[in-house]
Design a protein around this motif. Structure first.
Motif, PDB file in Angstrom:
ATOM      1  N   GLU A   1       3.820   9.005  -4.006  1.00  0.00           N
ATOM      2  CA  GLU A   1       3.843   9.940  -5.130  1.00  0.00           C
ATOM      3  C   GLU A   1       4.737   9.404  -6.244  1.00  0.00           C
ATOM      4  O   GLU A   1       5.863   8.985  -5.996  1.00  0.00           O
ATOM      5  N   GLY A   2       4.231   9.409  -7.451  1.00  0.00           N
ATOM      6  CA  GLY A   2       4.989   8.906  -8.588  1.00  0.00           C
ATOM      7  C   GLY A   2       4.878   7.399  -8.769  1.00  0.00           C
ATOM      8  O   GLY A   2       5.432   6.852  -9.705  1.00  0.00           O
ATOM      9  N   GLY A   3       4.214   6.715  -7.848  1.00  0.00           N
ATOM     10  CA  GLY A   3       4.009   5.278  -7.972  1.00  0.00           C
ATOM     11  C   GLY A   3       5.211   4.425  -7.640  1.00  0.00           C
ATOM     12  O   GLY A   3       5.212   3.225  -7.913  1.00  0.00           O
ATOM     13  N   GLU A   4       6.235   5.027  -7.070  1.00  0.00           N
ATOM     14  CA  GLU A   4       7.394   4.246  -6.639  1.00  0.00           C
ATOM     15  C   GLU A   4       7.936   4.822  -5.351  1.00  0.00           C
ATOM     16  O   GLU A   4       7.752   6.002  -5.063  1.00  0.00           O
ATOM     17  N   ALA A   5       8.583   3.950  -4.578  1.00  0.00           N
ATOM     18  CA  ALA A   5       9.127   4.386  -3.300  1.00  0.00           C
ATOM     19  C   ALA A   5      10.517   3.793  -3.106  1.00  0.00           C
ATOM     20  O   ALA A   5      10.764   2.631  -3.440  1.00  0.00           O
ATOM     21  N   CYS A   6      11.390   4.601  -2.561  1.00  0.00           N
ATOM     22  CA  CYS A   6      12.742   4.159  -2.221  1.00  0.00           C
ATOM     23  C   CYS A   6      12.664   3.349  -0.936  1.00  0.00           C
ATOM     24  O   CYS A   6      11.892   3.672  -0.031  1.00  0.00           O
ATOM     25  N   VAL A   7      13.467   2.317  -0.858  1.00  0.00           N
ATOM     26  CA  VAL A   7      13.505   1.509   0.364  1.00  0.00           C
ATOM     27  C   VAL A   7      13.824   2.386   1.574  1.00  0.00           C
ATOM     28  O   VAL A   7      13.334   2.146   2.670  1.00  0.00           O
ATOM     29  N   CYS A   8      14.569   3.445   1.351  1.00  0.00           N
ATOM     30  CA  CYS A   8      14.916   4.358   2.447  1.00  0.00           C
ATOM     31  C   CYS A   8      13.687   5.067   3.003  1.00  0.00           C
ATOM     32  O   CYS A   8      13.670   5.502   4.155  1.00  0.00           O
ATOM     33  N   GLU A   9      12.620   5.179   2.199  1.00  0.00           N
ATOM     34  CA  GLU A   9      11.387   5.822   2.636  1.00  0.00           C
ATOM     35  C   GLU A   9      10.436   4.828   3.313  1.00  0.00           C
ATOM     36  O   GLU A   9       9.453   5.224   3.929  1.00  0.00           O
ATOM     37  N   LEU A  10      10.725   3.554   3.196  1.00  0.00           N
ATOM     38  CA  LEU A  10       9.844   2.526   3.735  1.00  0.00           C
ATOM     39  C   LEU A  10      10.290   2.016   5.099  1.00  0.00           C
ATOM     40  O   LEU A  10       9.459   1.633   5.925  1.00  0.00           O
ATOM     41  N   THR A  11      11.575   2.015   5.349  1.00  0.00           N
ATOM     42  CA  THR A  11      12.085   1.402   6.572  1.00  0.00           C
ATOM     43  C   THR A  11      11.692   2.164   7.834  1.00  0.00           C
ATOM     44  O   THR A  11      11.456   1.548   8.869  1.00  0.00           O
ATOM     45  N   GLY A  12      11.591   3.478   7.766  1.00  0.00           N
ATOM     46  CA  GLY A  12      11.266   4.263   8.949  1.00  0.00           C
ATOM     47  C   GLY A  12       9.810   4.204   9.361  1.00  0.00           C
ATOM     48  O   GLY A  12       9.451   4.630  10.462  1.00  0.00           O
ATOM     49  N   VAL A  13       8.953   3.658   8.515  1.00  0.00           N
ATOM     50  CA  VAL A  13       7.518   3.603   8.790  1.00  0.00           C
ATOM     51  C   VAL A  13       7.194   2.516   9.810  1.00  0.00           C
ATOM     52  O   VAL A  13       6.210   2.607  10.538  1.00  0.00           O
ATOM     53  N   PHE A  14       8.024   1.494   9.889  1.00  0.00           N
ATOM     54  CA  PHE A  14       7.769   0.335  10.739  1.00  0.00           C
ATOM     55  C   PHE A  14       8.726   0.287  11.909  1.00  0.00           C
ATOM     56  O   PHE A  14       9.840   0.783  11.832  1.00  0.00           O
ATOM     57  N   ASP A  15       8.290  -0.347  12.961  1.00  0.00           N
ATOM     58  CA  ASP A  15       9.143  -0.580  14.118  1.00  0.00           C
ATOM     59  C   ASP A  15       9.852  -1.925  13.935  1.00  0.00           C
ATOM     60  O   ASP A  15       9.738  -2.829  14.757  1.00  0.00           O
ATOM     61  N   LEU A  16      10.535  -2.036  12.796  1.00  0.00           N
ATOM     62  CA  LEU A  16      11.235  -3.267  12.431  1.00  0.00           C
ATOM     63  C   LEU A  16      12.632  -2.915  11.949  1.00  0.00           C
ATOM     64  O   LEU A  16      12.857  -1.817  11.445  1.00  0.00           O
ATOM     65  N   LYS A  17      13.529  -3.850  12.039  1.00  0.00           N
ATOM     66  CA  LYS A  17      14.900  -3.658  11.558  1.00  0.00           C
ATOM     67  C   LYS A  17      14.930  -3.746  10.027  1.00  0.00           C
ATOM     68  O   LYS A  17      14.076  -4.374   9.408  1.00  0.00           O
ATOM     69  N   GLY A  18      15.939  -3.126   9.445  1.00  0.00           N
ATOM     70  CA  GLY A  18      16.107  -3.112   7.994  1.00  0.00           C
ATOM     71  C   GLY A  18      16.075  -4.486   7.348  1.00  0.00           C
ATOM     72  O   GLY A  18      15.406  -4.673   6.317  1.00  0.00           O
ATOM     73  N   PRO A  19      16.790  -5.479   7.912  1.00  0.00           N
ATOM     74  CA  PRO A  19      16.761  -6.804   7.289  1.00  0.00           C
ATOM     75  C   PRO A  19      15.362  -7.434   7.250  1.00  0.00           C
ATOM     76  O   PRO A  19      15.028  -8.158   6.310  1.00  0.00           O
ATOM     77  N   THR A  20      14.540  -7.128   8.242  1.00  0.00           N
ATOM     78  CA  THR A  20      13.169  -7.662   8.250  1.00  0.00           C
ATOM     79  C   THR A  20      12.352  -7.025   7.141  1.00  0.00           C
ATOM     80  O   THR A  20      11.601  -7.706   6.427  1.00  0.00           O
ATOM     81  N   ILE A  21      12.492  -5.718   6.971  1.00  0.00           N
ATOM     82  CA  ILE A  21      11.797  -5.023   5.879  1.00  0.00           C
ATOM     83  C   ILE A  21      12.280  -5.580   4.539  1.00  0.00           C
ATOM     84  O   ILE A  21      11.472  -5.846   3.640  1.00  0.00           O
TER      85      ILE A  21
ATOM     86  N   SER B   1       0.819  -1.206   0.000  1.00  0.00           N
ATOM     87  CA  SER B   1       0.000   0.000   0.000  1.00  0.00           C
ATOM     88  C   SER B   1       0.856   1.261   0.000  1.00  0.00           C
ATOM     89  O   SER B   1       0.566   2.221  -0.714  1.00  0.00           O
ATOM     90  N   LEU B   2       1.909   1.263   0.799  1.00  0.00           N
ATOM     91  CA  LEU B   2       2.809   2.420   0.841  1.00  0.00           C
ATOM     92  C   LEU B   2       3.462   2.674  -0.515  1.00  0.00           C
ATOM     93  O   LEU B   2       3.561   3.811  -0.972  1.00  0.00           O
ATOM     94  N   ILE B   3       3.886   1.600  -1.152  1.00  0.00           N
ATOM     95  CA  ILE B   3       4.528   1.740  -2.461  1.00  0.00           C
ATOM     96  C   ILE B   3       3.510   2.220  -3.495  1.00  0.00           C
ATOM     97  O   ILE B   3       3.772   3.165  -4.246  1.00  0.00           O
ATOM     98  N   ALA B   4       2.357   1.582  -3.521  1.00  0.00           N
ATOM     99  CA  ALA B   4       1.333   1.915  -4.523  1.00  0.00           C
ATOM    100  C   ALA B   4       0.823   3.341  -4.384  1.00  0.00           C
ATOM    101  O   ALA B   4       0.545   4.008  -5.371  1.00  0.00           O
ATOM    102  N   SER B   5       0.718   3.820  -3.146  1.00  0.00           N
ATOM    103  CA  SER B   5       0.150   5.147  -2.932  1.00  0.00           C
ATOM    104  C   SER B   5       1.202   6.253  -2.886  1.00  0.00           C
ATOM    105  O   SER B   5       0.864   7.431  -2.780  1.00  0.00           O
TER     106      SER B   5
END
Length: 127
Positions: free
Chosen positions: A56-76, A50-54
């Motif tokens: 802006e521009g229809g794409e997301a950098c992994v760097c923009e996704l990791t901070g959204v969750f309370d999870l470590k980078g390898p889990t994401i 959902s984060l990727i699909a929504s």
């Protein structure tokens, strides 16, 4: 089912398929669809999609996704890998980062298989 890595979904499959209400799935198609639905069966992966699909521009950098969750980078990264192997997202490396996009073809295929043809609805049953 074991937790071994599943093979990458066959993204060369037709972009659309008959709704479940039109005809029964054959065994191969059922396995293929189950792999995609299993990938979506995790709340983190569903949110990532959902984060990727929504985004802006229809794409997301992994760097923009990791901070959204309370999870470590390898889990994401693991969850992104599962989505990618299921054919739900694609990604390409640009320098240090990977940018992800949703695969419209796979989402369309899921929508097509889950579509209920109005002609298939029994008379008198509310929609």
């Amino acid at each position: 089912m074991s937790k071994q890595a599943l093979p990458v979904a066959d993204v060369s499959a037709p972009a659309c398929c008959s709704p479940l209400t039109s005809e029964p799935l054959d065994a191969h198609r059922a396995v293929e669809l189950a792999r995609v639905f299993k990938a979506l069966g995790d709340p983190v992966r569903l949110r990532l999609l959902s984060l990727i699909a929504s985004h802006e521009g229809g794409e997301a950098c992994v760097c923009e996704l990791t901070g959204v969750f309370d999870l470590k980078g390898p889990t994401i990264s693991h969850h992104l890998k599962v989505l990618k192997e299921a054919g739900l997202i694609t990604g390409d490396r640009r320098g240090t980062w990977i940018y992800y996009r949703v695969s419209p073809r796979t989402l369309r295929m899921l929508g097509d298989v889950l579509t209920l043809d109005p002609a298939d609805e029994p008379a008198g049953v509310p929609a």
